[in-house]
Design a protein around this motif. Structure first.
Motif, PDB file in Angstrom:
ATOM      1  N   TYR A 108       0.829  -1.203   0.000  1.00  0.00           N
ATOM      2  CA  TYR A 108       0.000   0.000   0.000  1.00  0.00           C
ATOM      3  C   TYR A 108       0.861   1.249   0.000  1.00  0.00           C
ATOM      4  N   SER A 109       0.249   2.330  -0.413  1.00  0.00           N
ATOM      5  CA  SER A 109       0.849   3.655  -0.366  1.00  0.00           C
ATOM      6  C   SER A 109      -0.238   4.604   0.125  1.00  0.00           C
ATOM      7  N   VAL A 110      -0.035   5.199   1.297  1.00  0.00           N
ATOM      8  CA  VAL A 110      -1.007   6.128   1.860  1.00  0.00           C
ATOM      9  C   VAL A 110      -0.298   7.458   2.077  1.00  0.00           C
ATOM     10  N   GLY A 111      -0.826   8.508   1.494  1.00  0.00           N
ATOM     11  CA  GLY A 111      -0.172   9.800   1.603  1.00  0.00           C
ATOM     12  C   GLY A 111      -1.129  10.934   1.854  1.00  0.00           C
ATOM     13  N   GLY A 112      -0.568  12.055   2.273  1.00  0.00           N
ATOM     14  CA  GLY A 112      -1.365  13.256   2.477  1.00  0.00           C
ATOM     15  C   GLY A 112      -0.476  14.436   2.804  1.00  0.00           C
ATOM     16  N   GLY A 113      -0.654  15.529   2.087  1.00  0.00           N
ATOM     17  CA  GLY A 113       0.062  16.764   2.389  1.00  0.00           C
ATOM     18  C   GLY A 113       1.569  16.648   2.416  1.00  0.00           C
ATOM     19  N   GLY A 114       2.145  15.858   1.510  1.00  0.00           N
ATOM     20  CA  GLY A 114       3.600  15.749   1.426  1.00  0.00           C
ATOM     21  C   GLY A 114       4.207  14.641   2.256  1.00  0.00           C
ATOM     22  N   ASP A 115       3.384  13.924   3.016  1.00  0.00           N
ATOM     23  CA  ASP A 115       3.874  12.808   3.828  1.00  0.00           C
ATOM     24  C   ASP A 115       3.291  11.510   3.297  1.00  0.00           C
ATOM     25  N   ILE A 116       4.062  10.414   3.398  1.00  0.00           N
ATOM     26  CA  ILE A 116       3.614   9.161   2.807  1.00  0.00           C
ATOM     27  C   ILE A 116       4.119   7.976   3.627  1.00  0.00           C
ATOM     28  N   ARG A 117       3.237   6.981   3.778  1.00  0.00           N
ATOM     29  CA  ARG A 117       3.621   5.707   4.420  1.00  0.00           C
ATOM     30  C   ARG A 117       3.492   4.622   3.371  1.00  0.00           C
ATOM     31  N   LEU A 118       4.581   3.871   3.174  1.00  0.00           N
ATOM     32  CA  LEU A 118       4.633   2.862   2.127  1.00  0.00           C
ATOM     33  C   LEU A 118       4.751   1.478   2.736  1.00  0.00           C
ATOM     34  N   GLY A 119       3.978   0.544   2.178  1.00  0.00           N
ATOM     35  CA  GLY A 119       4.034  -0.833   2.627  1.00  0.00           C
ATOM     36  C   GLY A 119       5.191  -1.579   1.997  1.00  0.00           C
ATOM     37  N   HIS A 120       5.063  -2.891   1.932  1.00  0.00           N
ATOM     38  CA  HIS A 120       6.186  -3.739   1.528  1.00  0.00           C
ATOM     39  C   HIS A 120       6.771  -3.348   0.174  1.00  0.00           C
ATOM     40  N   ALA A 121       5.966  -3.329  -0.879  1.00  0.00           N
ATOM     41  CA  ALA A 121       6.444  -2.970  -2.222  1.00  0.00           C
ATOM     42  C   ALA A 121       5.226  -2.882  -3.129  1.00  0.00           C
TER      43      ALA A 121
END
Length: 201
Positions: free
Chosen positions: A43-56
């Motif tokens: 997964y890729s979850v982002g907002g306002g210039g910040d992002i959390r990325l999962g495995h690939a």
């Protein structure tokens, strides 16, 4: 967080409680955790210039995250490649001088145009990026001592630097030709990330 950052981050920078410096990163990170718990590790979850990325995004291919060049709208200063990581950027490019130095109550003026922090937690990476932006050039040594986190900065003069774990070293103005960052192995909970400066085209 105020203690860890030597007062460069505070939920009371404007005199009243303002959790906005933490809540965005925390909310994005929580959304990513919900996807993990639901059995969706890619997964890729982002907002306002910040992002959390999962495995690939897919087997054998890492995520690629562009770091905006704060001095050239629409251009990239560098690209981070990796997996299982959080990336947060603080700066003046999108919202102007909105980051206050809690120690003075005035807009931060540490000589940076943007500060990107990468690590395992977006809650912390977001707060660390804000604090490091306030610190200015002194942030480099501070981030080097943060377990699990690395940083890439663009100065107000356009010159860049990166902490040793990203392996990109120093460079001239963002966008100028510089050597590619070398791959690095994850250490403890550090995400596996490589920084590649973007050549001017």
């Amino acid at each position: 967080m105020a203690e860890v950052t030597g007062g460069c981050f505070s939920a009371y920078a404007g005199g009243e409680l303002d959790p906005s410096g933490v809540v965005k990163g925390w909310a994005i990170e929580r959304a990513g955790a919900m996807l993990d718990e639901a059995g969706c590790p890619r997964y890729s979850v982002g907002g306002g210039g910040d992002i959390r990325l999962g495995h690939a995004p897919e087997p054998g291919r890492p995520w690629r995250v562009g770091i905006a060049d704060p001095r050239r709208p629409g251009a990239l200063a560098a690209v981070l490649t990796g997996r299982d990581m959080a990336v947060a950027t603080s700066g003046t490019a999108e919202r102007g001088a909105h980051i206050l130095d809690p120690r003075t109550g005035r807009p931060a003026d540490g000589g940076l145009a943007s500060m990107t922090v990468v690590g395992p937690s977006l809650t912390l990476a977001d707060a660390y990026a804000t604090a490091a932006f306030v610190m200015g050039e002194g942030a480099r040594a501070w981030v080097e001592d943060l377990p699990g986190y690395e940083a890439f900065a663009v100065g107000a003069d356009g010159c860049t630097w990166a902490t040793s774990g990203l392996g990109a070293g120093e460079g001239g103005p963002a966008g100028a030709d510089r050597p590619r960052g070398r791959d690095r192995r994850p250490v403890g909970s550090r995400p596996s990330a490589t920084l590649r400066p973007v050549a001017d085209r």
